[in-house]
Enzyme design. Structure first.
Site, PDB file in Angstrom:
ATOM      1  N   GLU A 120      32.962  18.643 -24.575  1.00  0.00           N
ATOM      2  CA  GLU A 120      34.275  18.940 -24.000  1.00  0.00           C
ATOM      3  C   GLU A 120      33.798  19.545 -22.735  1.00  0.00           C
ATOM      4  O   GLU A 120      33.522  20.701 -22.594  1.00  0.00           O
ATOM      5  CB  GLU A 120      35.171  19.720 -24.994  1.00  0.00           C
ATOM      6  CG  GLU A 120      35.484  19.275 -26.176  1.00  0.00           C
ATOM      7  CD  GLU A 120      35.957  20.515 -27.080  1.00  0.00           C
ATOM      8  OE1 GLU A 120      37.069  21.223 -26.789  1.00  0.00           O
ATOM      9  OE2 GLU A 120      35.358  20.674 -28.317  1.00  0.00           O
TER      10      GLU A 120
ATOM     11  N   HIS B 103      39.446  15.879 -25.511  1.00  0.00           N
ATOM     12  CA  HIS B 103      38.998  16.221 -26.937  1.00  0.00           C
ATOM     13  C   HIS B 103      38.585  15.041 -27.601  1.00  0.00           C
ATOM     14  O   HIS B 103      39.091  14.636 -28.761  1.00  0.00           O
ATOM     15  CB  HIS B 103      39.972  16.976 -27.672  1.00  0.00           C
ATOM     16  CG  HIS B 103      39.501  18.093 -28.634  1.00  0.00           C
ATOM     17  ND1 HIS B 103      38.757  17.860 -29.826  1.00  0.00           N
ATOM     18  CD2 HIS B 103      39.499  19.485 -28.321  1.00  0.00           C
ATOM     19  CE1 HIS B 103      38.705  18.992 -30.412  1.00  0.00           C
ATOM     20  NE2 HIS B 103      38.788  20.154 -29.730  1.00  0.00           N
TER      21      HIS B 103
ATOM     22  N   ASP C 278      29.804  25.285 -32.400  1.00  0.00           N
ATOM     23  CA  ASP C 278      31.030  25.453 -31.477  1.00  0.00           C
ATOM     24  C   ASP C 278      30.947  26.317 -30.250  1.00  0.00           C
ATOM     25  O   ASP C 278      31.461  27.475 -30.576  1.00  0.00           O
ATOM     26  CB  ASP C 278      32.255  25.820 -32.501  1.00  0.00           C
ATOM     27  CG  ASP C 278      33.450  25.672 -31.952  1.00  0.00           C
ATOM     28  OD1 ASP C 278      33.612  25.202 -30.897  1.00  0.00           O
ATOM     29  OD2 ASP C 278      34.578  26.020 -32.509  1.00  0.00           O
TER      30      ASP C 278
ATOM     31  N   GLN D 216      31.634  22.214 -23.943  1.00  0.00           N
ATOM     32  CA  GLN D 216      31.652  22.967 -25.227  1.00  0.00           C
ATOM     33  C   GLN D 216      31.073  21.713 -26.020  1.00  0.00           C
ATOM     34  O   GLN D 216      31.680  20.553 -26.044  1.00  0.00           O
ATOM     35  CB  GLN D 216      33.083  23.105 -25.582  1.00  0.00           C
ATOM     36  CG  GLN D 216      33.389  23.816 -26.889  1.00  0.00           C
ATOM     37  CD  GLN D 216      33.587  25.158 -26.730  1.00  0.00           C
ATOM     38  OE1 GLN D 216      33.161  25.685 -25.883  1.00  0.00           O
ATOM     39  NE2 GLN D 216      33.538  25.783 -27.983  1.00  0.00           N
TER      40      GLN D 216
ATOM     41  N   HIS E 110      43.738  26.376 -27.324  1.00  0.00           N
ATOM     42  CA  HIS E 110      44.069  25.311 -26.727  1.00  0.00           C
ATOM     43  C   HIS E 110      45.758  25.061 -26.458  1.00  0.00           C
ATOM     44  O   HIS E 110      46.548  24.093 -26.682  1.00  0.00           O
ATOM     45  CB  HIS E 110      44.009  23.904 -27.507  1.00  0.00           C
ATOM     46  CG  HIS E 110      42.522  23.722 -27.597  1.00  0.00           C
ATOM     47  ND1 HIS E 110      41.620  23.882 -26.681  1.00  0.00           N
ATOM     48  CD2 HIS E 110      41.597  23.156 -28.910  1.00  0.00           C
ATOM     49  CE1 HIS E 110      40.092  23.408 -27.075  1.00  0.00           C
ATOM     50  NE2 HIS E 110      40.631  22.963 -28.240  1.00  0.00           N
TER      51      HIS E 110
ATOM     52  N   ASN F  76      40.532  25.718 -24.865  1.00  0.00           N
ATOM     53  CA  ASN F  76      39.704  26.681 -25.621  1.00  0.00           C
ATOM     54  C   ASN F  76      40.460  28.037 -25.997  1.00  0.00           C
ATOM     55  O   ASN F  76      41.489  28.069 -25.822  1.00  0.00           O
ATOM     56  CB  ASN F  76      38.427  26.899 -24.859  1.00  0.00           C
ATOM     57  CG  ASN F  76      37.278  26.990 -25.594  1.00  0.00           C
ATOM     58  OD1 ASN F  76      37.153  28.051 -26.584  1.00  0.00           O
ATOM     59  ND2 ASN F  76      36.047  25.993 -25.514  1.00  0.00           N
ATOM     60  N   ARG F  77      39.477  29.145 -26.062  1.00  0.00           N
ATOM     61  CA  ARG F  77      39.963  30.300 -26.379  1.00  0.00           C
ATOM     62  C   ARG F  77      40.427  31.321 -25.459  1.00  0.00           C
ATOM     63  O   ARG F  77      39.550  31.466 -24.388  1.00  0.00           O
ATOM     64  CB  ARG F  77      39.230  31.056 -27.481  1.00  0.00           C
ATOM     65  CG  ARG F  77      39.005  30.227 -28.748  1.00  0.00           C
ATOM     66  CD  ARG F  77      37.992  30.456 -29.662  1.00  0.00           C
ATOM     67  NE  ARG F  77      37.995  29.924 -30.778  1.00  0.00           N
ATOM     68  CZ  ARG F  77      37.369  28.663 -31.014  1.00  0.00           C
ATOM     69  NH1 ARG F  77      36.637  28.364 -30.025  1.00  0.00           N
ATOM     70  NH2 ARG F  77      37.316  28.251 -32.259  1.00  0.00           N
TER      71      ARG F  77
ATOM     72  N   TYR G  31      36.561  12.338 -29.841  1.00  0.00           N
ATOM     73  CA  TYR G  31      35.243  12.526 -30.899  1.00  0.00           C
ATOM     74  C   TYR G  31      34.416  11.228 -30.951  1.00  0.00           C
ATOM     75  O   TYR G  31      35.189  10.231 -30.488  1.00  0.00           O
ATOM     76  CB  TYR G  31      36.229  12.828 -32.280  1.00  0.00           C
ATOM     77  CG  TYR G  31      36.701  14.000 -32.483  1.00  0.00           C
ATOM     78  CD1 TYR G  31      36.118  14.894 -33.329  1.00  0.00           C
ATOM     79  CD2 TYR G  31      37.901  14.329 -31.965  1.00  0.00           C
ATOM     80  CE1 TYR G  31      36.326  16.044 -33.599  1.00  0.00           C
ATOM     81  CE2 TYR G  31      38.365  15.498 -32.545  1.00  0.00           C
ATOM     82  CZ  TYR G  31      37.880  16.297 -33.156  1.00  0.00           C
ATOM     83  OH  TYR G  31      38.224  17.789 -33.163  1.00  0.00           O
TER      84      TYR G  31
END
Length: 284
Positions: free
Chosen positions: A243, A113, A177, A214, A42, A16-17, A115
């Site tokens: 996530e 991660h 998000d 997330q 990431h 993440n950030r 999907y």
């Protein structure tokens, strides 16, 4: 990690950030590469998702173990870390165990991660999502960096404490998000997320020992030029990411749970996924 989508990747060292792509640890300032405006996402292009892991199979456990040595200074982070990721399949339950063993204190926060699209259409916006323990979320600024505030989701577009369709949103992008705060004292045997395809055929259940989740509804647009199943292209809202993680920017948010791992307290992370039918039959 191609095209920024991180398909099926393990992201880190810190997922993440990180606001400003910088942090301070034990009185020393660390500056990281920026790949999301002024921030790091990431681990940037040198992150774990872009590196080659060693692989070993364990047929007795129906498992695969990946391992990687991340040297001191890798991605700008202090300390050498030995990472492992063990995927184990039992029936239709996939368990993922992540470890990070550092030789000195260093931030570690990994994320899977994966999907998911459980239907037959190109969009997941009509999927039904249930997040029974997600009653709060970490608030962010316009660049999706946490402000430190944790707010309730009740009465907002982020309230999935009862099952409902992902869409529509009341914002222009129809985009999710952001990080949910998983409630404390939750039953570890109960899933933190339940996702049902729009055609009612399949349901995904997810478990985790992390404090955050997330939710990203994959607003990829035309960023993914390679084809998927049956040659179909990935477009906007083509999949869902759930996530499980520590909180974003935790290295700069003293009120968030710490992500500093040490030789005495290494990083440990466990999550699981199970796909079955809507009525609870887990062996479709």
């Amino acid at each position: 990690p191609l095209h920024g989508a991180y398909f099926g990747a393990i992201a880190g060292r810190v997922a993440n950030r990180i606001g400003g792509a910088a942090f301070c640890l034990d009185g020393r300032n660390y500056t990281l590469d920026r790949n999301d405006g002024n921030h790091q996402l990431h681990g940037d292009r040198g992150g774990l998702s872009h590196q080659i892991w060693k692989m070993e199979t364990d047929t007795r456990q129906n498992a695969i173990q990946f391992s990687l040595r991340s040297p001191d200074g890798d991605m700008g982070y202090p300390g050498e870390v030995h990472f492992t990721a063990i995927y184990r399949l039992s029936g239709n339950r996939l368990t993922l165990e992540l470890t990070g063993n550092p030789d000195r204190p260093t931030p570690i926060s990994l994320v899977q991660h994966h999907y998911f699209n459980l239907g037959r259409t190109a969009s997941v916006q009509q999927h039904v999502l249930h997040l029974p323990y997600c009653r709060r979320r970490t608030m962010t600024d316009d660049e999706r960096i946490p402000t430190g505030e944790i707010a309730p989701v009740e009465g907002t577009d982020w309230d999935f404490t009862t099952p409902r369709q992902i869409s529509p949103l009341r914002n222009a992008q129809n985009r999710y998000d952001g990080n949910f705060v998983l409630g404390e004292n939750r039953d570890p045997d109960e899933p933190v997320a339940i996702l049902c395809g729009e055609d009612g055929a399949l349901t995904l259940r997810q478990w985790t020992d992390r404090p955050g989740l997330q939710f990203y509804n994959s607003s990829l647009g035309g960023d993914c030029p390679f084809p998927g199943l049956e040659g179909r292209r990935y477009g906007a809202f083509s999949a869902v990411c759930l996530e499980d993680q520590m909180f974003p920017d935790a290295v700069n948010q003293p009120k968030f749970p710490s992500i500093i791992a040490t030789p005495d307290q290494p990083y440990r992370h466990r999550c699981a996924f199970e796909i079955g039918t809507v009525d609870g039959d887990r062996n479709p």
